[in-house]
Motif scaffolding. Structure first.
Motif, PDB file in Angstrom:
ATOM      1  N   LEU C  78     -72.277 -37.810 -25.724  1.00 21.55           N
ATOM      2  CA  LEU C  78     -73.552 -37.601 -26.701  1.00 21.55           C
ATOM      3  C   LEU C  78     -74.714 -38.658 -26.600  1.00 21.55           C
ATOM      4  O   LEU C  78     -75.595 -38.503 -27.342  1.00 21.55           O
ATOM      5  CB  LEU C  78     -72.949 -37.758 -27.816  1.00 21.55           C
ATOM      6  CG  LEU C  78     -72.483 -36.258 -28.577  1.00 21.55           C
ATOM      7  CD1 LEU C  78     -70.820 -36.412 -28.259  1.00 21.55           C
ATOM      8  CD2 LEU C  78     -72.626 -36.186 -30.051  1.00 21.55           C
ATOM      9  N   ARG C 129     -79.028 -32.094 -28.499  1.00 19.39           N
ATOM     10  CA  ARG C 129     -78.520 -32.371 -29.414  1.00 19.39           C
ATOM     11  C   ARG C 129     -77.621 -31.369 -30.260  1.00 19.39           C
ATOM     12  O   ARG C 129     -76.544 -31.315 -30.771  1.00 19.39           O
ATOM     13  CB  ARG C 129     -78.736 -33.514 -30.238  1.00 19.39           C
ATOM     14  CG  ARG C 129     -79.154 -34.676 -29.604  1.00 19.39           C
ATOM     15  CD  ARG C 129     -79.273 -35.897 -30.664  1.00 19.39           C
ATOM     16  NE  ARG C 129     -79.313 -36.994 -30.191  1.00 19.39           N
ATOM     17  CZ  ARG C 129     -78.309 -37.940 -29.479  1.00 19.39           C
ATOM     18  NH1 ARG C 129     -77.227 -37.617 -29.671  1.00 19.39           N
ATOM     19  NH2 ARG C 129     -78.585 -39.072 -29.137  1.00 19.39           N
ATOM     20  N   GLN C 133     -72.316 -31.494 -30.410  1.00 19.52           N
ATOM     21  CA  GLN C 133     -72.044 -32.047 -31.637  1.00 19.52           C
ATOM     22  C   GLN C 133     -70.619 -32.849 -31.442  1.00 19.52           C
ATOM     23  O   GLN C 133     -69.942 -32.824 -30.693  1.00 19.52           O
ATOM     24  CB  GLN C 133     -72.124 -31.116 -32.711  1.00 19.52           C
ATOM     25  CG  GLN C 133     -73.800 -30.898 -33.350  1.00 19.52           C
ATOM     26  CD  GLN C 133     -74.244 -32.460 -33.694  1.00 19.52           C
ATOM     27  OE1 GLN C 133     -73.593 -32.903 -34.292  1.00 19.52           O
ATOM     28  NE2 GLN C 133     -75.592 -32.527 -33.426  1.00 19.52           N
ATOM     29  N   MET C 134     -70.462 -33.721 -32.781  1.00 18.84           N
ATOM     30  CA  MET C 134     -69.490 -34.501 -32.896  1.00 18.84           C
ATOM     31  C   MET C 134     -68.852 -34.140 -34.214  1.00 18.84           C
ATOM     32  O   MET C 134     -69.512 -34.046 -35.074  1.00 18.84           O
ATOM     33  CB  MET C 134     -70.007 -35.969 -32.703  1.00 18.84           C
ATOM     34  CG  MET C 134     -68.789 -36.965 -32.447  1.00 18.84           C
ATOM     35  SD  MET C 134     -69.254 -38.052 -31.449  1.00 18.84           S
ATOM     36  CE  MET C 134     -67.450 -39.176 -31.574  1.00 18.84           C
ATOM     37  N   LEU C 212     -75.793 -26.657 -36.278  1.00 19.46           N
ATOM     38  CA  LEU C 212     -76.628 -26.228 -35.295  1.00 19.46           C
ATOM     39  C   LEU C 212     -76.385 -25.342 -34.129  1.00 19.46           C
ATOM     40  O   LEU C 212     -77.162 -25.263 -33.163  1.00 19.46           O
ATOM     41  CB  LEU C 212     -77.229 -27.682 -34.719  1.00 19.46           C
ATOM     42  CG  LEU C 212     -77.963 -28.657 -35.702  1.00 19.46           C
ATOM     43  CD1 LEU C 212     -78.406 -29.924 -35.039  1.00 19.46           C
ATOM     44  CD2 LEU C 212     -79.368 -27.984 -36.144  1.00 19.46           C
TER      45      LEU C 212
END
Lengths: 642, 321, 372
Positions: C78, C129, C133-134, C212
């Protein structure tokens, strides 16, 4: 449905503000802090609303406080057992009464003053601003007459004069209604009349056993008495204040010292010997010897009867001696006596004549002593403005008449030098103090928060630079810097805004040296918040540094900053006061400047001069410290997350 | 059998908060014999840590023991004065390995000093004697004795945990409570710590009360299991019976939610919903809103505790005749 | 030598991500004395040459003990940590690239459209981004306690300009909350994190990652801080969402039992390196590497019989510091297999074993299995 839950940001902020206030209120110190804070703010608001623009400039000039007594305690001390005369500052805009007759119109202003303590007021005067009336192109200047009716019935005429343009020292272009101003002065007060009235009223006369019976000498004796009283009043009281006194006892004695008389007697005998030795016409010589004997006998009679002699007899005897010596003079001339003998006769004659003159004009022979005291009771001050030949006098005269009695106390906090009203200055000092405190605290916390966040968030070189700056600033002693810069500022700034610039300089220095502590703490907070997982989460979402700082770090730091801000407020106020006391004055009416004037006058013993500003400083500090403690207690759990 | 070491009867520990009374431990009874180990399992917020704190009388305010008795070595410790309890029971009788134990150590003292301090306070030893004892203890928990001079930051997580266990064992208490002793430790270290506890149990005959939300950790040590739900013990019995023949639907669900290392991969199950609010617990059986077998009765009446097997107790309406 | 197949990540049409030779070193701050004595700068070698590929739609597990570099690897993907060397090639989802204003600026490294993520500026990475994602480990720390759930979730929308009005964003947030089964959404939206249970918070964390519409999710121990009883529920949710949105997961975990259930392939990491890689079930049920073996042995099981046996995990000592990584095989000081094979000692201590294929799709980095 969502809309019902949705709340606007503003309402949420106001709600959290409400919660904060109620949280503060729940604590005992918080309650005290809020009450005190509201009190301070109320004082500041009242001051800002009521202050006149020229106050900031004029408050240090004596003329601004002209009507106030100087260095007197507050009036409530009377209830603590003090006895002070009250102060009256009465300004009339409408006359108390008006009398109209064919030839003149009188406007009368009346004020009743009660003196109920055994202390005379410090001053009494009347200020008048009266208009010039005009009818048919003729200007009518008024006469002003000020009388004081004393409790004992004596009416003192304090002022009686025509107020004319030019006479009062003003350059007034003559226009209808233009105001002429005047003030009672020493010259306008007729002390002689007062003295006479007092002698009449209190039956002050020289008794017959002292004065004797000769009408002329009785008058002379009484006149000396009057002069003595007048001198006494002039010396002991401010002329005008003789209005407030009465004689309580008097004593008149005759100077029964015979030294001078014996000198005279001896000199006459010496002359006698001289003449006896002279080879002059025998007939004339015998006449001379006879006259000298008469003179010597007169003086010897006085010496012999010195314990019972009256003023009349004393002076008659001395006059006889003088007449005889005069005769000796004439006879010696006729007998062509030597010049040196004639001149010694002449000298002795003149000396005796002088003695008599002094005895009849000064209290050298007849010696009155008189004791005065304050006359308590109701006084009535009447100011009468009279215009002559005015056919249509105005009902409302646009005159301003001020009757001022300066007592021994003033207002709620007393006065300082120049009659400065301490209550006023303390009140007007409140918004200035709060402004100085808040300006310094807000600016230094603002800079500290920004520096701390930048330092903690970005780290690296900028962090080092900021931290070293803080170290350097923290190790420079503040007070010497303030003193140096303060005295330079006092010399550098001129003009109307000088005071403002000096204060701004102080604030500036305090800000420069004040942001370091906040910056260090905020940096530490930022460092720890920066490491929170939610910051990394925001970064993973693509949040910019600005966004992280403003949305995540700043809101948390601000809560802490609020507490620091509140704690920082009193520091600046006290520093300003300290500098003022040290003599670095700026000229604005602050609490520090009141203390400063007490120091300058070396009057730290005057409690009402130093306690009110001192207490205000302490109370303000207390308020903000308590408030800070209360806020800190709310933020404490969050501070613990450090 | 002889007299139990610890006998808890109808213990109630309530928190008197502004929002209401939190019944964290509500009418809990169990007993523990010398040398026996008890596993206390349940989800977070079920009251298991509060129960542990109640036993050493360190319930944080506003909580307090509101009822019941705790009989330790034949004496009711709830009736003791604080001073008496501190002197005679806490640490001497019952010691505790706290959750997040690594943070219990003071970073500015050596671990030797910290262990020695226990002896100095409770036994009046000199510092030298205390350090000697500390060395013996460190040896016992598998740390080289020379480590007495180490500061906590010089030790790994596992060693710190061992040092904390050493502190708990310092006064040879008959009962040690271990509250989630292996959270934040890696599996290898966790296994080592659990082995250490087994060894202590076998060699020192120390009774251990192991608290965890993870039944697989408890299985490594416990002879007896108590499953707590919503402040109450819902199932209680010898671990062989509870693991191999779980009766309460909650216990079953807990066991089914554990992923296994071997065997076929079934879908993991879980317990739906959230644990009950202990201020307003559901009426009847507290588990009924999440229970797949809930009946009308469960919603109204609290189930009684029944012995379904020898020494195996369950509080569930499924097992009442 | 010819039959030895050293592992090389595959870059093909089905590959979502390739990590090749990734190194992340954190420099240590030198003390003043060290600066004066001109000592060389020391590094924490958190990730020390890691290569793997992640197929589109799979669950790839990165497992190991704390400090093995698994989380740092995830964060490097990321770009939350700076990489020292190595490359990450990523195949963005089509939707992201179509709307991407910088499309032409990316360096393509394959015919399928893989992009080299390393070395591209933040500005160019920002649109990506949305795609990567995380999910965070700590459901408590990863949500700002002072912001409402709505504010937390809409932050991503604000950053990427999704939804122009508040009500539009509310709709998106509500949908995201419904997707993670936090219903009714309107009830949760204006709560603060502390009003939710751990499981609910982690759902918010998942909703934030998904809002997102990404295609790759790095899940960093998403359930390790939750009760065992609700872990399965969160994992089930993650798997459902994977199916619905066609997600690819990199699942970082220390729990091998869990990894066995949900991941397709697994890489076991030790001290910054992958020591074993392969099909998750096969690796866990039949580990080859001595370290993997020790890890599997150490896992507790809900079997009361185990209380009677004391079996120490077959591993020695403690994890060395990642500042001073042992020479040769970095596991050799702890290896019990080495004790049984003294003949390998020279090799293990001197030479780093390569990650080689010993069965189709099974790779191990151990001299035991490497034919010299």
């Amino acid at each position: 449905m969502a809309a019902s839950i949705r709340r606007s940001r503003i309402s949420r902020i106001s709600e959290s503000f409400k919660i904060a206030i109620s949280e503060i209120w729940r604590q005992t110190p918080g309650k005290a802090a809020l009450v005190l804070f509201i009190l301070l703010v109320a004082m500041a608001v009242i001051a800002v609303v009521t202050i006149t623009p020229d106050f900031l400039v004029k408050w240090e000039s004596a003329s601004y406080w002209e009507d106030n007594p100087v260095v007197v305690p507050p009036c409530w001390v009377n209830s603590l057992g003090y006895k002070t005369a009250k102060t009256a500052q009465i300004y009339f805009t409408t006359p108390s009464s008006m009398e109209v007759s064919e030839s003149e119109v009188r406007y009368i202003y009346t004020y009743n003053y009660t003196l109920d303590v055994n202390e005379a007021p410090k001053d009494l005067y009347v200020k008048a601003e009266v208009p010039l009336l005009c009818e048919e192109g003729v200007f009518k200047a008024p006469t002003i007459r000020v009388t004081v009716e004393r409790p004992d019935g004596i009416v003192v005429l304090a002022w009686d004069m025509v107020i004319e343009p030019g006479k009062t020292g003003e350059n007034v272009t003559l226009t209808c209604g233009s105001l002429l101003s005047a003030k009672t002065s020493k010259e306008t007060f007729r002390l002689a009349e007062v003295t006479s009235a007092i002698m009449d009223k209190y039956n002050i006369t020289v008794p017959t056993e002292i004065a004797g019976t000769n009408e002329t000498y009785v008058i002379t004796a009484n006149s000396i008495m009057r002069t003595t009283i007048r001198t006494e009043l002039e010396n002991k009281y401010l002329t005008i204040l003789s209005v407030f006194v009465k004689p309580i006892s008097y004593k008149i004695s005759l100077n029964r010292n015979t030294t001078t008389l014996e000198v005279f007697s001896k000199q006459i005998n010496n002359l006698k010997t001289t003449f006896l030795d002279l080879g002059i016409n025998i007939v004339l010589r015998d006449k001379i010897i006879e006259a000298l004997d008469y003179a010597a006998n007169n003086i010897t009679w006085v010496i012999n009867n010195i314990n019972t002699v009256t003023y009349t007899d004393y002076l008659i005897a001395m006059n006889n001696a003088y007449e005889n010596l005069n005769n000796v003079n004439k006879l010696a001339l006729a007998a062509s006596a030597p010049v040196d003998v004639r001149s010694s006769v002449d000298d002795l004659t003149k000396t005796l004549g002088k003695f008599i003159e002094v005895a009849t004009t000064t209290p050298s022979l007849i010696q009155p002593e008189i004791v005065f005291d304050v006359l308590q009771g109701d006084y009535r001050v009447n100011v009468t403005i009279t215009y002559y030949g005015v056919k249509n006098p105005p009902r409302a005269l646009s005159a301003k008449i001020g009757i001022i009695v300066k007592g021994g106390c003033y207002g709620i906090l007393g006065t300082a030098d120049k009659g400065v009203d301490i209550a006023t200055v303390v009140l007007y000092g409140t918004p200035i103090a709060l402004a100085i405190g808040f300006a310094t605290a807000v600016a230094s916390v603002f800079i500290g928060v920004i520096a701390g966040i930048v330092s903690g968030y970005y780290g690296g070189f900028i962090d080092e630079a900021i931290q070293r700056t803080v170290d350097v600033l923290g190790n420079i002693p503040l007070l010497p810097i303030l003193i140096i810069v303060g005295s330079v500022a006092q010399r550098t700034f001129t003009g109307e805004a000088k005071s403002l610039y000096i204060i701004l300089t102080y604030i500036g220095i305090l800000i420069i040296f004040g942001w370091g502590g906040t910056a260090i703490t905020v940096r530490a907070m930022t460092l720890s918040i920066k490491e929170e997982p939610y910051i990394e989460a925001a970064k993973a979402l693509g949040a910019s540094n600005t966004r992280i700082i403003f949305k995540h770090i700043l809101p948390q730091v601000l809560i802490y900053a609020a507490a620091v801000l509140v704690f920082n407020v009193p520091g600046a106020i006290i520093t300003e006061a300290g500098l003022s006391v040290l003599g670095l004055r700026h000229g604005w009416p602050t609490w520090g400047s009141v203390l400063s004037s007490a120091r300058a006058e070396n009057r730290f013993d005057v409690w009402w001069w130093i306690l009110p500003p001192g207490l205000m400083l302490s109370l303000t500090s207390l308020t903000f410290v308590l408030l800070g403690l209360a806020i800190e207690r709310i933020v404490e759990p969050r501070l613990r997350t450090l | 059998m002889s007299e139990p070491l610890l006998e808890v009867k109808n213990l109630k520990t309530y928190f008197y908060t502004l929002r209401g009374i939190v019944r964290a431990v509500d009418d809990v009874s169990f007993e523990l014999y010398r040398g026996e180990s008890l596993g206390l399992a349940g989800e977070s917020g079920c009251g298991k840590s509060t129960l542990a704190f109640s036993l050493i009388r360190l319930v944080p305010p506003p909580g307090k023991i509101s009822g019941g008795t705790i009989i330790f070595e034949g004496r009711d410790v709830t009736k003791m004065s604080e001073e008496e309890f501190r002197r005679e029971v806490r640490w001497r009788g019952i010691s505790m390995i706290f959750q997040g134990a690594m943070n219990v150590l003071n970073p500015v003292y050596t671990i030797g000093d910290q262990i020695a301090e226990v002896f100095m306070i409770h036994k009046g030893y000199s510092k030298r004697e205390g350090l000697e004892e500390a060395k013996k203890l460190l040896q016992l928990v598998g740390i080289e004795p020379r480590r007495v001079k180490s500061y906590p930051f010089e030790l790994s997580g596992g060693m710190k945990q061992r040092a904390v266990i050493a502190m708990a064992l310092a006064l040879s208490p008959p009962l040690v409570i271990a509250d989630e002793p292996t959270t934040a430790l890696d599996v290898v270290v966790q296994a080592q710590i659990l082995n250490l506890m087994k060894r202590l149990k076998n060699e020192l005959r120390t009774s251990i009360m192991l608290i965890s939300h993870d039944l697989s950790i408890i299985a490594e040590v416990a002879d007896k299991i108590a499953i707590m739900y919503g402040g109450k013990i819902v199932e209680y019995g010898p671990s062989d019976l509870v693991y191999n023949n779980p009766r309460h639907p909650y216990t079953r669900a807990l066991l089914n939610s554990i992923p296994r290392l071997r065997g076929e991969i079934r879908d993991l199950t879980w317990i739906p919903g959230t644990p009950p609010d202990l201020i307003n617990p559901p009426p009847g059986c507290r588990f009924h809103p999440r229970c797949p077998h809930a009946m009308e009765r469960c919603k109204k009446e609290e189930p009684p505790v029944v012995e379904v097997d020898r020494n195996h107790y369950v509080a569930c309406w499924l097992y009442t005749k | 030598m010819s039959e030895v197949q050293v592992y090389k990540p595959v870059l093909d049409k089905q590959t979502k991500l390739v990590v090749n030779g990734l190194k992340v070193y954190f420099p240590l701050r030198k003390s003043f004395v060290e600066v004066l004595m001109r000592k060389p700068r020391l590094y924490v070698r958190a990730v020390d040459g890691v290569s793997f590929d992640v197929k589109d739609g799979e669950v790839f597990a990165l497992a190991g003990e704390s400090g093995c570099g698994k989380t740092t690897t995830g964060k490097a993907v990321l770009k939350l940590v700076e990489t020292t060397s190595g490359s990450t090639y990523y195949l963005p989802s089509r939707g992201i690239m179509e709307s991407n204003p910088y499309y032409a600026l990316y360096k393509k490294v394959s015919e399928y459209g893989h992009i080299d993520l390393q070395g591209i500026p933040d500005k160019l990475f920002k649109p990506l981004r949305r795609d990567i994602q995380m999910i965070w480990q700590d459901p408590y720390g990863s949500l700002n306690p002072r912001r409402t759930i709505f504010e937390i979730l809409s932050e991503a929308l604000e950053i990427h300009g999704v939804g122009s009005t508040k009500s539009e964003r509310e709709d998106i947030v509500a949908k995201a909350l419904e997707e993670v089964k936090l219903t009714p959404a309107s009830e949760f939206m204006y709560r603060y994190p502390h009003m939710l249970s751990g499981g609910q918070r982690q759902r918010v964390g998942i909703a934030r990652a998904l809002i997102l519409k990404p295609s790759l999710i790095v899940a960093d121990e998403p359930v390790s801080m939750l009760d065992v009883s609700i872990r399965a529920e969160i994992l089930q949710l993650m798997m459902e969402l994977k199916k619905i949105h066609g997600l690819t997961y990199i699942f970082i975990t220390h729990d091998l039992a869990l990894a066995r259930y949900i991941s397709n392939r697994i890489a076991i990491m030790y001290l910054g390196k992958i020591v074993e890689l392969g099909d998750a079930r096969r690796v866990i049920e039949n580990p080859y590497h001595p370290y993997t073996k020790a890890l599997v042995e150490a896992i507790p099981e809900p079997n009361p019989e185990r209380r009677h046996v004391i079996k120490e995990p077959s591993i020695k000592g403690e994890v060395p510091s990642p500042i001073n990584v042992p020479t040769g095989c970095r596991f050799h000081p702890r290896c019990v297999a080495l004790d049984q094979h003294p003949e390998l000692e020279e090799l293990c201590k001197k030479k780093e074993p390569p990650l080689i294929e010993i069965e189709p799709g099974r790779y191990v980095a151990c001299w035991l299995y490497t034919k010299k």
